[in-house]
Write a protein that holds these residues in place. Sequence first.
Motif, PDB file in Angstrom:
ATOM      1  N   PRO A 163      -2.438  17.288  22.916  1.00  0.00           N
ATOM      2  CA  PRO A 163      -1.449  17.397  21.834  1.00  0.00           C
ATOM      3  C   PRO A 163      -0.825  18.775  21.680  1.00  0.00           C
ATOM      4  CG  PRO A 163      -3.351  16.150  21.103  1.00  0.00           C
ATOM      5  CD  PRO A 163      -3.707  16.722  22.457  1.00  0.00           C
ATOM      6  N   ALA A 164      -1.488  19.819  22.201  1.00  0.00           N
ATOM      7  CA  ALA A 164      -0.961  21.179  22.050  1.00  0.00           C
ATOM      8  C   ALA A 164       0.050  21.536  23.131  1.00  0.00           C
ATOM      9  CB  ALA A 164      -2.111  22.187  22.072  1.00  0.00           C
ATOM     10  N   ILE A 198       4.729  29.441  15.995  1.00  0.00           N
ATOM     11  CA  ILE A 198       5.271  28.134  16.370  1.00  0.00           C
ATOM     12  C   ILE A 198       4.236  27.323  17.140  1.00  0.00           C
ATOM     13  CG2 ILE A 198       6.998  26.943  17.784  1.00  0.00           C
ATOM     14  CD1 ILE A 198       8.935  29.224  17.156  1.00  0.00           C
ATOM     15  N   GLY A 199       3.588  27.973  18.112  1.00  0.00           N
ATOM     16  CA  GLY A 199       2.587  27.272  18.908  1.00  0.00           C
ATOM     17  C   GLY A 199       1.386  26.840  18.088  1.00  0.00           C
ATOM     18  N   GLY A 226      -1.954  17.427  15.712  1.00  0.00           N
ATOM     19  CA  GLY A 226      -3.320  16.919  15.700  1.00  0.00           C
ATOM     20  C   GLY A 226      -4.230  17.547  16.728  1.00  0.00           C
ATOM     21  N   SER A 227      -3.852  18.697  17.246  1.00  0.00           N
ATOM     22  CA  SER A 227      -4.679  19.373  18.246  1.00  0.00           C
ATOM     23  C   SER A 227      -5.897  20.019  17.589  1.00  0.00           C
ATOM     24  CB  SER A 227      -3.857  20.445  18.968  1.00  0.00           C
ATOM     25  OG  SER A 227      -4.671  21.252  19.788  1.00  0.00           O
ATOM     26  N   SER A 252      -7.305  22.563  19.133  1.00  0.00           N
ATOM     27  CA  SER A 252      -7.350  23.904  19.744  1.00  0.00           C
ATOM     28  C   SER A 252      -6.111  24.699  19.360  1.00  0.00           C
ATOM     29  CB  SER A 252      -7.468  23.793  21.269  1.00  0.00           C
ATOM     30  OG  SER A 252      -6.473  22.932  21.795  1.00  0.00           O
ATOM     31  N   ALA A 253      -5.798  24.702  18.062  1.00  0.00           N
ATOM     32  CA  ALA A 253      -4.599  25.386  17.579  1.00  0.00           C
ATOM     33  C   ALA A 253      -4.665  26.889  17.824  1.00  0.00           C
ATOM     34  CB  ALA A 253      -4.401  25.101  16.088  1.00  0.00           C
ATOM     35  N   GLU A 254      -5.864  27.480  17.672  1.00  0.00           N
ATOM     36  CA  GLU A 254      -5.987  28.924  17.882  1.00  0.00           C
ATOM     37  C   GLU A 254      -5.703  29.308  19.324  1.00  0.00           C
ATOM     38  OE1 GLU A 254      -8.143  27.060  16.300  1.00  0.00           O
ATOM     39  OE2 GLU A 254      -7.922  27.776  14.236  1.00  0.00           O
ATOM     40  N   MET A 255      -6.225  28.528  20.262  1.00  0.00           N
ATOM     41  CA  MET A 255      -5.958  28.814  21.664  1.00  0.00           C
ATOM     42  C   MET A 255      -4.502  28.531  22.014  1.00  0.00           C
ATOM     43  SD  MET A 255      -7.071  30.055  24.424  1.00  0.00           S
ATOM     44  CE  MET A 255      -8.854  30.111  24.117  1.00  0.00           C
ATOM     45  N   ALA A 256      -3.909  27.524  21.372  1.00  0.00           N
ATOM     46  CA  ALA A 256      -2.491  27.234  21.581  1.00  0.00           C
ATOM     47  C   ALA A 256      -1.638  28.417  21.129  1.00  0.00           C
ATOM     48  CB  ALA A 256      -2.100  25.972  20.824  1.00  0.00           C
ATOM     49  N   LEU A 257      -2.059  29.064  20.041  1.00  0.00           N
ATOM     50  CA  LEU A 257      -1.343  30.236  19.551  1.00  0.00           C
ATOM     51  C   LEU A 257      -1.347  31.338  20.618  1.00  0.00           C
ATOM     52  CD1 LEU A 257      -1.682  31.764  16.011  1.00  0.00           C
ATOM     53  CD2 LEU A 257      -1.767  33.231  18.018  1.00  0.00           C
TER      54      LEU A 257
END
Length: 264
Positions: free
Chosen positions: A150-151, A190-191, A199-200, A202-207
Motif C-alpha cells: 500500500p505504500a 506526502i509519502g 492503510g500501510s 510502514s508509514a515511517e519507512m515510506a517517509l
Amino acid sequence: MSAAADPVVLRHRDLERIANVALRVGRVLMECGGRVRVVREGMRLTAQGLGAEVVGERVGYASLTLTVGAGEETITRMIDVGPHGVNYQLDVAVRRYATQLAEQGGAPHEVNETIDRLVRETRRHPLWLVAPATGLACAAFGRLLGVDGPAFLPILVAGAVGQWLRAKLHARGTNPCLIAAVIAFIAGAIGGFGARAAGSSSAEMALIASTLLLVPGVPATNAQTDIMEGFPTVGSARAVSVAMIMVFATIGICGAEAVLGMLT
C-alpha cells in the motif's frame, strides 16, 4: 632571432585566448560533475589542440587556474566555477570534442562557438519524464527497504512531486541546502501521510523512502575518487558539500516525522 620574431612562439595575446578557452572547457566539465582528473585532461587537450602546452593547473571547488605556454612565453589565467550539478550527456559531449580538438586542431573562437552550441543543444530529459521516473525509483527502493504494497504509490507520488519541486527551486537559484530541507519535509510528509491513508503499516519507512531522491550519489562518489586519485582538496570540499546536503535533508525528514507523529 628574437622571441618576438620567432614564428613558433605564440604571442601573449594568443596564449591568453587559449588559456581562457581551455578554462571554459574545464569549468563546463566541473559544473557537469566531472572528476578532477577529467577536468585537467579536458583543459590539457584543449590547449594542445590550440597549439599550446599546459605548464601548470590548479583545480579548486570554486575556481580553476591554468598556465599555458609556447616556447619561452607563458601566461596564467583564472576562472570561477558555478554551482556543481550532474549532466552526464554534456560532460561526454565536451570530453569528446576536446579529444577531437587535440587531434585535429582549431581556433579559440571556434571552440567558444562549439561549447556554446553544446551547452545550448545537448538534450536533457524533460521534467515530465524525470519526475515520475524519480518517484518510481524511490518507490522501488522503498520496496527493497521493506515497505509494504500500500505504500508503493504514495512513495511514487511523493518522489515525483519532490523532484518536480526541486527542479523548479534549482532553476530559481535557491540554495542547495535549503532545497534539501524543503524537499525532504514535503516529500517525506506526502509519502508518510499517503502511506498511512492507504492503510500501510510502514508509514515511517515510506517517509524515508520518499526522500531518497536527495541522496547525492555522484558528488559522494566523485569525492572519494578525487581523494584516492591524489586530489584531497577538491575531494574534501565535495565531501563537505555532500555532508551539508545530508544534514539539511535530515532536518527536513525530522520535521516531517514530527508532524506525522503529532497527527497519529
